[in-house]
Design an enzyme around this catalytic site. Structure first.
Site, PDB file in Angstrom:
ATOM      1  N   CYS A  26       0.202   9.063   1.511  1.00  0.00           N
ATOM      2  CA  CYS A  26      -0.928   8.928   2.597  1.00  0.00           C
ATOM      3  C   CYS A  26      -0.487   6.645   2.387  1.00  0.00           C
ATOM      4  O   CYS A  26       1.233   7.190   2.937  1.00  0.00           O
ATOM      5  CB  CYS A  26      -2.103   8.630   1.034  1.00  0.00           C
ATOM      6  N   HIS A 200      -7.418  -0.890   3.573  1.00  0.00           N
ATOM      7  CA  HIS A 200      -7.958   0.716   3.832  1.00  0.00           C
ATOM      8  C   HIS A 200      -8.699   0.708   3.764  1.00  0.00           C
ATOM      9  O   HIS A 200      -9.735   0.503   2.732  1.00  0.00           O
ATOM     10  CB  HIS A 200      -6.870   1.326   1.929  1.00  0.00           C
TER      11      HIS A 200
END
Length: 284
Positions: A26, A200
């Protein structure tokens, strides 16, 4: 960080290529599914230069590296460091022996184009005091409220979290886009003063594969403070069950002597949320 050395050590302490069923990543960590987890040497893994921590989540073993994870991932995936992987070319990154990628592979598709002078980031000097403006409107919270140990434990760096009130993300300073992920759920920036920041959007939103996200910038673009960079459909993402908290991490926060965090307050985009004191100069 020596990416080749880190990749070799990770491979060694995870039990070698023969112990890997699948590998993906990720925005901050490598994600492995393994044949035999008893072959992992956790203590040695934690001591690798550039590894900030390890996380066991279900059948997944995660190695936390930070925004530079792609460089280590590429070394592992592309067989730069070990010819033994050539014998396993029929296994996709997701571990699917048919060669067809399953849904977890979407987590490993990253656009990292035209990254120039990455190592020079460490050499840039900051001014004595640097303010970071909020890239989004919402409620500022400490990172400890984030339901993800990689963020909450600050292994990726210090910062804050924002509970967003809308779906628009603006540049918090003048700088450059280090990378924007193909799934559009995260963006890394470098300020003109040398500060690195990771924004994020939500938790596990990489799984949306870009759905409900729109980008107005791309990797290597210059941005001005207050410029609209991303939009996301806050209502829809929340409706389908995702945590929409936004961790904002200074990934090179160890370069600064002090950080003042303006938490537990409501902010609009452009309001101050952090203030950094440069270690390089205050220590002289």
């Amino acid at each position: 960080m020596d990416y080749v050395a880190a990749a070799k050590e990770i491979l060694s302490y995870i039990g070698g290529f023969e112990n890997i069923l699948s590998i993906s990543h990720c925005s901050t960590r490598l994600r492995f599914r393994l044949v035999d987890e008893s072959k992992i040497n956790d203590e040695q893994m934690k001591n690798i230069t550039g590894v900030h921590g390890i996380i066991r989540r279900g059948s997944q073993y995660q190695v936390v590296i930070g925004p530079e994870v792609i460089k280590v991932y590429d070394l592992l995936k592309k067989n730069i460091i070990n010819d033994n992987y050539q014998g396993r070319d029929n296994i996709s990154e997701s571990g699917n022996k048919s060669g067809r990628e399953d849904s977890s592979v979407s987590e490993s598709i990253l656009e990292w184009n035209n990254i120039q002078n990455r190592e020079s980031i460490q050499e840039k000097k900051s001014i004595i005091s640097i303010s970071v403006d909020s890239p989004i409107s919402g409620i500022v919270k400490p990172l400890s409220v984030v339901n993800d140990p990689a963020f909450a434990s600050e292994v990726l760096g210090k910062g804050i979290a924002i509970l967003p009130e809308d779906g628009k993300v603006y540049a918090p300073f003048d700088g450059t886009v280090i990378t924007i992920f193909s799934t559009l759920h995260a963006i890394c920036l470098l300020s003109d003063q040398g500060m690195e920041i990771l924004i994020h959007i939500g938790l596990n939103t990489v799984r949306l594969n870009g759905q409900y996200f729109t980008a107005y910038v791309k990797t290597s673009d210059k941005v001005k403070k207050g410029e609209l960079m991303l939009e996301f459909d806050l209502y829809r993402i929340k409706e389908i069950g995702y945590d929409t908290v936004i961790p904002i991490i200074i990934t090179n926060s160890d370069h600064y002597k002090e950080m003042n965090l303006f938490i537990n307050q409501k902010v609009s985009k452009g309001d101050k949320i952090m203030e950094m004191i440069d270690d390089n100069r205050t220590g002289n």
